[in-house]
Design a protein around this motif. Structure first.
Motif, PDB file in Angstrom:
ATOM      1  N   ASN B 185       0.823  -1.205   0.000  1.00  0.00           N
ATOM      2  CA  ASN B 185       0.000   0.000   0.000  1.00  0.00           C
ATOM      3  C   ASN B 185       0.853   1.250   0.000  1.00  0.00           C
ATOM      4  O   ASN B 185       0.604   2.190  -0.764  1.00  0.00           O
ATOM      5  N   ILE B 186       1.866   1.277   0.858  1.00  0.00           N
ATOM      6  CA  ILE B 186       2.653   2.493   0.997  1.00  0.00           C
ATOM      7  C   ILE B 186       3.545   2.690  -0.224  1.00  0.00           C
ATOM      8  O   ILE B 186       3.708   3.806  -0.719  1.00  0.00           O
ATOM      9  N   MET B 187       4.110   1.585  -0.735  1.00  0.00           N
ATOM     10  CA  MET B 187       4.959   1.741  -1.912  1.00  0.00           C
ATOM     11  C   MET B 187       4.131   2.195  -3.112  1.00  0.00           C
ATOM     12  O   MET B 187       4.572   3.030  -3.897  1.00  0.00           O
ATOM     13  N   ALA B 188       2.907   1.648  -3.250  1.00  0.00           N
ATOM     14  CA  ALA B 188       2.046   2.067  -4.353  1.00  0.00           C
ATOM     15  C   ALA B 188       1.763   3.560  -4.265  1.00  0.00           C
ATOM     16  O   ALA B 188       1.838   4.282  -5.265  1.00  0.00           O
ATOM     17  N   LYS B 189       1.479   4.026  -3.054  1.00  0.00           N
ATOM     18  CA  LYS B 189       1.204   5.449  -2.857  1.00  0.00           C
ATOM     19  C   LYS B 189       2.407   6.289  -3.253  1.00  0.00           C
ATOM     20  O   LYS B 189       2.280   7.266  -3.996  1.00  0.00           O
ATOM     21  N   GLU B 190       3.597   5.872  -2.789  1.00  0.00           N
ATOM     22  CA  GLU B 190       4.820   6.638  -3.082  1.00  0.00           C
ATOM     23  C   GLU B 190       5.092   6.661  -4.587  1.00  0.00           C
ATOM     24  O   GLU B 190       5.397   7.715  -5.151  1.00  0.00           O
ATOM     25  N   THR B 191       4.991   5.499  -5.223  1.00  0.00           N
ATOM     26  CA  THR B 191       5.292   5.414  -6.646  1.00  0.00           C
ATOM     27  C   THR B 191       4.319   6.245  -7.460  1.00  0.00           C
ATOM     28  O   THR B 191       4.711   6.984  -8.368  1.00  0.00           O
ATOM     29  N   LEU B 192       3.039   6.116  -7.101  1.00  0.00           N
ATOM     30  CA  LEU B 192       2.011   6.876  -7.818  1.00  0.00           C
ATOM     31  C   LEU B 192       2.266   8.369  -7.685  1.00  0.00           C
ATOM     32  O   LEU B 192       2.195   9.125  -8.671  1.00  0.00           O
ATOM     33  N   LEU B 193       2.579   8.809  -6.474  1.00  0.00           N
ATOM     34  CA  LEU B 193       2.847  10.234  -6.261  1.00  0.00           C
ATOM     35  C   LEU B 193       4.058  10.676  -7.074  1.00  0.00           C
ATOM     36  O   LEU B 193       4.026  11.735  -7.718  1.00  0.00           O
ATOM     37  N   ALA B 194       5.114   9.851  -7.080  1.00  0.00           N
ATOM     38  CA  ALA B 194       6.323  10.232  -7.809  1.00  0.00           C
ATOM     39  C   ALA B 194       6.027  10.368  -9.295  1.00  0.00           C
ATOM     40  O   ALA B 194       6.430  11.337  -9.943  1.00  0.00           O
ATOM     41  N   ILE B 195       5.263   9.405  -9.846  1.00  0.00           N
ATOM     42  CA  ILE B 195       4.958   9.446 -11.277  1.00  0.00           C
ATOM     43  C   ILE B 195       4.103  10.653 -11.601  1.00  0.00           C
ATOM     44  O   ILE B 195       4.345  11.375 -12.581  1.00  0.00           O
ATOM     45  N   LEU B 196       3.086  10.913 -10.766  1.00  0.00           N
ATOM     46  CA  LEU B 196       2.206  12.039 -11.053  1.00  0.00           C
ATOM     47  C   LEU B 196       2.951  13.364 -10.921  1.00  0.00           C
ATOM     48  O   LEU B 196       2.707  14.296 -11.701  1.00  0.00           O
ATOM     49  N   PHE B 197       3.866  13.453  -9.946  1.00  0.00           N
ATOM     50  CA  PHE B 197       4.680  14.662  -9.815  1.00  0.00           C
ATOM     51  C   PHE B 197       5.488  14.880 -11.080  1.00  0.00           C
ATOM     52  O   PHE B 197       5.595  15.994 -11.593  1.00  0.00           O
ATOM     53  N   MET B 198       6.035  13.792 -11.594  1.00  0.00           N
ATOM     54  CA  MET B 198       6.900  13.891 -12.761  1.00  0.00           C
ATOM     55  C   MET B 198       6.082  14.285 -13.994  1.00  0.00           C
ATOM     56  O   MET B 198       6.502  15.108 -14.792  1.00  0.00           O
TER      57      MET B 198
END
Lengths: 89, 240
Positions: B185-198
């Protein structure tokens, strides 16, 4: 945090893990079966332990599911008993 | 993918310490400088310092800081006592409450740019899970002695060959589900945020995911603690 939201988070915590636990049980069961088939018996018993492991894994998944239900039922019964006791008093 | 900017790693690099660029380091020092380790220490320092600074001396009429902590600790205490009884709640409160605070803060810290969640590494969550798993068996053995094995035997003797593997599988599944759920759950959140930021950080695209991230962080901390409490209570109660 309001009462409704707190209850919402608690419900999510209570039931949100069921899906994953179910899958984990199946993965462990089937993984153990495949390990027995391929590594311990070198494929001689394939595919029987895989199937047995899969069946046991699914059964274990249902067991964890029922455990959640039984726990809920116990809590509800307790609450009901408490309410009746209060009523009598 | 673009590398996330983690300020502790940058500071450590400037200090000349070897920060690994891959997911894991090779030497002992590199392992110590991995982001999830440094951010674990940050969370620990944060919890310690905040408690120290806001609490001060305990008073009969609580001030702002003490009021907050009384709410948090009191709420957790009631929750534990509801689920596993007063006696066990008193005994294991320090351990489980520490888990709750640590996981909640560690999950939430990842929402701030420049920080990462230590719980988005499987190493952290697996360590927490192993502690819980071993201690719930320890509680079982201490409570029932060697007859703790009856927990795995089911109600009647002729069902033992069927129920023993099922019980063992479902017990091992706890290990897997508890660690991988939190991590995933936490890794998915982090990855999603990183991709959307990018992709579209300038258009506030990560904002809705951040709101969901707060919910996920709180709920996952809660799930971990609730399951810990349930396992402890189950290990303590009598076999069926």
């Amino acid at each position: 945090m309001g009462d409704v939201k707190k209850e919402f988070v608690q419900l999510l915590a209570n039931y949100g893990h069921i899906g994953f636990t179910f899958v984990a049980a199946i993965v462990i069961g089937m993984g153990g079966g495949i390990y027995l088939d391929q590594k311990v018996f070198d494929g001689r018993t394939s595919p029987w332990f895989t199937f047995i492991g899969l069946a046991l894994g699914i059964a274990a998944g249902y067991k964890t599911l029922f455990e959640v239900i039984w726990r809920d039922k116990k809590a509800a019964d307790q609450q009901k008993a408490d309410a009746e006791k209060d009523h009598e008093d | 993918m673009e590398h996330p900017i983690l300020f502790i790693s940058i500071i450590l690099e400037k200090l000349g310490l070897p920060v690994p660029h891959g997911p894991v380091g090779h030497t002992f020092l590199e392992k110590l400088c991995e982001p999830y380790m440094t951010y674990t220490w940050l969370v620990m320092a944060f919890l310690f310092l905040v408690a120290r600074l806001t609490l001060g001396n305990l008073e009969m009429i609580p001030g702002k800081g003490q009021n907050f902590w009384e709410l948090v600790i009191g709420g957790m205490d009631d929750f534990f006592a509801d689920n596993m009884g007063r006696e066990m709640a008193d005994k294991f409160f320090p351990m489980i409450a520490t888990f709750a605070l640590y996981i909640a803060v560690a999950n939430l810290i990842g929402l701030i740019p420049g920080f990462m969640s230590p719980t988005s590494s499987l190493n952290t969550t697996l360590a927490l899970t192993l502690i819980v798993w071993f201690s719930h068996h320890l509680i079982g053995f201490r409570e029932h002695g060697l007859s703790y094995y009856k927990h795995f035997m089911g109600p009647v003797w002729w069902l033992v060959p069927l129920l023993l593997p099922i019980e063992i599988i479902s017990n091992l599944a706890r290990l897997l589900s508890l660690s991988i759920r939190l991590f995933g759950n936490i890794m998915a959140k982090e990855t999603l945020l990183a991709i959307l930021f990018m992709l579209a950080g300038g258009f506030f695209a990560p904002l809705p995911i951040m709101i969901l991230g707060v919910l996920v962080s709180v709920v996952q901390a809660m799930v971990f603690v609730l399951l810990t409490v349930v396992y402890f209570a189950q290990a303590k109660e009598h076999a069926h």
